[in-house]
Design an enzyme around this catalytic site. Structure first.
Site, PDB file in Angstrom:
ATOM      1  N   LYS A 177       0.841  -1.202   0.000  1.00  0.00           N
ATOM      2  CA  LYS A 177       0.000   0.000   0.000  1.00  0.00           C
ATOM      3  C   LYS A 177       0.878   1.256   0.000  1.00  0.00           C
ATOM      4  CE  LYS A 177      -2.018   2.333   3.300  1.00  0.00           C
ATOM      5  NZ  LYS A 177      -2.751   2.717   4.496  1.00  0.00           N
ATOM      6  N   ASP A 217      -6.475   0.572   0.304  1.00  0.00           N
ATOM      7  CA  ASP A 217      -6.650   0.877   1.721  1.00  0.00           C
ATOM      8  C   ASP A 217      -8.064   0.414   2.105  1.00  0.00           C
ATOM      9  OD1 ASP A 217      -8.392   2.719   0.663  1.00  0.00           O
ATOM     10  OD2 ASP A 217      -7.649   4.404   1.864  1.00  0.00           O
TER      11      ASP A 217
END
Ligand code: SF4
Length: 248
Positions: A157, A176
């Site tokens: 991420k 996310d």
């Protein structure tokens, strides 16, 4: 006999073909239309709606350079961007470069980032990643996913946020909590695991849209398609959405 056999086999085959066809068509149907959830035309319509709603969507973490974005993204785990921006406003004055973070006093840094939560682990990640940037990459944030993942405390991420926003490199899709939730609501994936969600999105979203799509979905998740009670009555994606979480 030969004719009879032929007819028998023909009559046996017909219903089989129909049932196979029905099975294949089922996941391709949506409640409101004829396009499957990941049909390129439907995906394109979703992207168009996101462009209309969020033409200027970008990362909301304030940063002046790729290294600051790396630090801010590590701090943003389990924390809002607003809170991170409050903390980094003073943090980046005291620690202006990778060397300053790498050789910081850990006890002091812990207290300074405390409002972002998980401050002990985050301090280890900040210092470890900064040390690696200084000692392995000459003080520059690396520009490949493989290298950026070698930094302590950095997962895909963070890698995608930094590569996409700071360098414009589409190495993947940022997943996310918002992207994960909305991708499921919009039926672009059936997975919950971020790595699988990312892979599914990389398969259905054109590569030249990966970076912008992540930002737009995050903005939509923060402003309209919120977790507990999505604001479907003001959502421009509503005609394309078949989510069971819909409130209209
Ligand atoms: S219609 Fe509702 S659930 Fe679907 S994307 Fe919009 S806000 Fe989210």
């Amino acid at each position: 006999m030969a004719n009879v056999k032929k007819n028998k086999s023909a009559s046996k085959k017909r219903p089989l073909k129909a049932s196979v066809k029905a099975k294949a068509a089922k996941p391709g149907k949506t409640r409101g239309g004829t396009l499957g959830p990941t049909n390129p035309k439907r995906v394109s319509a979703i992207l168009q709606k996101l462009d209309e709603a969020y033409p200027d969507a970008t990362c909301e973490l304030k940063h002046a350079n790729p290294f600051q974005l790396l630090i801010s993204t590590i701090l943003s785990a389990q924390c809002t961007d607003v809170r991170v921006n409050q903390v980094t406003e003073t943090l980046y004055k005291k620690y202006p470069n990778p060397q300053a973070f790498a050789y910081a006093n850990p006890a002091e840094l812990e207290q300074e980032i405390r409002p972002t939560g998980f401050f002990r682990n985050k301090t280890k990640s900040l210092m470890g990643a900064s040390k690696a940037v200084v000692e392995k990459f000459g003080g520059e944030v690396p520009r490949s996913m493989q290298e950026i993942l070698s930094l302590p405390g950095v997962a895909r991420k963070t890698g995608n946020v930094v590569l996409g926003t700071a360098f414009g490199i589409a190495a993947g899709v940022v997943v996310d909590t918002h992207v994960q939730r909305l991708s499921n609501r919009l039926e672009l994936t059936k997975n919950q695991d971020p790595k699988k969600v990312e892979q599914d999105l990389m398969n259905v979203i054109p590569k030249d849209r990966w970076i912008k799509f992540s930002h737009q979905l995050i903005w939509h998740g923060r402003r309209v398609c919120i977790a507990r009670k999505p604001k479907c009555s003001i959502c421009n994606l509503e005609p394309l959405c078949n989510s069971k979480d819909k409130t209209v």
